[in-house]
Write an enzyme that holds these catalytic residues in place. Sequence first.
Site, PDB file in Angstrom:
ATOM      1  N   THR A  27      -5.723 -23.074   8.096  1.00  0.00           N
ATOM      2  CA  THR A  27      -5.502 -21.662   7.777  1.00  0.00           C
ATOM      3  C   THR A  27      -6.482 -20.806   8.568  1.00  0.00           C
ATOM      4  O   THR A  27      -7.687 -21.037   8.522  1.00  0.00           O
ATOM      5  CB  THR A  27      -5.711 -21.450   6.262  1.00  0.00           C
ATOM      6  N   HIS A 182       4.090 -29.903   2.934  1.00  0.00           N
ATOM      7  CA  HIS A 182       2.709 -29.886   2.434  1.00  0.00           C
ATOM      8  C   HIS A 182       2.734 -30.291   0.949  1.00  0.00           C
ATOM      9  O   HIS A 182       3.082 -29.485   0.090  1.00  0.00           O
ATOM     10  CB  HIS A 182       2.145 -28.479   2.607  1.00  0.00           C
ATOM     11  N   ASN A 185      -3.633 -31.227  -1.168  1.00  0.00           N
ATOM     12  CA  ASN A 185      -4.660 -30.192  -1.350  1.00  0.00           C
ATOM     13  C   ASN A 185      -4.427 -29.215  -2.505  1.00  0.00           C
ATOM     14  O   ASN A 185      -4.846 -28.066  -2.454  1.00  0.00           O
ATOM     15  CB  ASN A 185      -4.867 -29.422  -0.038  1.00  0.00           C
ATOM     16  N   TYR A 187      -1.713 -27.756  -3.776  1.00  0.00           N
ATOM     17  CA  TYR A 187      -0.666 -26.731  -3.776  1.00  0.00           C
ATOM     18  C   TYR A 187       0.553 -27.236  -4.566  1.00  0.00           C
ATOM     19  O   TYR A 187       0.488 -28.299  -5.181  1.00  0.00           O
ATOM     20  CB  TYR A 187      -0.371 -26.288  -2.338  1.00  0.00           C
ATOM     21  N   ASN A 242      -8.906 -27.517  -5.019  1.00  0.00           N
ATOM     22  CA  ASN A 242      -8.008 -26.731  -5.873  1.00  0.00           C
ATOM     23  C   ASN A 242      -7.779 -27.388  -7.236  1.00  0.00           C
ATOM     24  O   ASN A 242      -6.679 -27.366  -7.786  1.00  0.00           O
ATOM     25  CB  ASN A 242      -6.666 -26.460  -5.186  1.00  0.00           C
TER      26      ASN A 242
END
Length: 369
Positions: A27, A182, A185, A187, A242
Amino acid sequence: MQKNKLFTPMIVGQTCLANRVWMAPMTRSRAENDGTPTRLMAEYYAQRVGAGLIVSEATQISRQGQGYARTPGIHADRHITGWQRVTQAVHARGSKMVLQLWHVGRVSHHLLQPDGGQPVAPSAIRAENTQCSVILPDGNQTQQLADTPRALSHKEIPGIIMQYADAAACALEAGFDLIEVHAANGYLLNQFLDIKANQREGEYGGSLENRARIVLETIEAIAARIGIERIGIRLSPLGVFNDMSPEDNIPMSLYLAHQLDQRGIAYLHIAEPDWAGGKPLDNEFRRMLRRAFGNVLVFCGNYDVAHAEHILAANLADAIAFGRPFIANPDLVERMRHSLPLTQFDPNTLYGGDAHGYTDYPTPKTDSE
Ligand code: PHB
């Protein structure tokens, strides 16, 4: 032992790559506020074509899927046009590129959501100590804690899967060679896999197989649109970023690897936990993954050339992805090939801003210059 396997060609799906150094998704938050990729982004990626394959920064598949200001999207015509500039620049310089499809789930804030609504997740459980970057109504950008999400209803799940399939079709229109789902991580898809974040009852919660269901259905829906040979996936076993919990990650990853292998997915990309403070993976796990998954296997996280060559020579992986070293070393592959020193990146210019700390790191001279 074969030396320098890292710099030999390989095939992923039906795509030939010049080497086994992949650029990992990172990102950088330099898209327009509406998610449109910019000319500056095309320049940034074009500078890094020494990589056999470039994986784009995580890219939201819908407005609901966004968790940070100025991350790019792939759900509108303007996004496709913006990304076309990127893929044309990368292809013109001889590399290949994957678009990483991203829905952040609960790692979001109502100011980023359509109509200021609540972010969505498998269950109404907030990610602790997790920040999002938002643009305030006065135009200033700030960090905010992620909101408490609302649980997706059972009948909303096909719509989420459809967002991935539509985004994958947009990615091909934008000229990408492959897409990467994805599921890492912390999400949305990782939230479904996670024993703590997913407290659902019914088909998508409870048993390991039920928690994995949305991932497999997403892959199948995308495969029906663009072909299984164009799909990769990213997982982060033992990752704690996260607010994920490492519990049962090993059997979950092996189950998914096996299921995805049976479906013929092009590659499995493992984000190793230590980049964000998790317990490192060991070679026993890498060997088990190798047995469960026959196509291209890629690891990412704090590798240097010696460690990468070691893992490749032991046949535990087919490629290694490098993230942070690519930030300040656009010519990373050449530097690694010739054992040249690496430049350190400036942490203050990682997210957002302009060309500074993005496209102004020294670039290699090419024949055309
Ligand atoms: C981030 O923006 O911090 C980020 C995005 C995607 C990831 C990990 C971190 O997979």
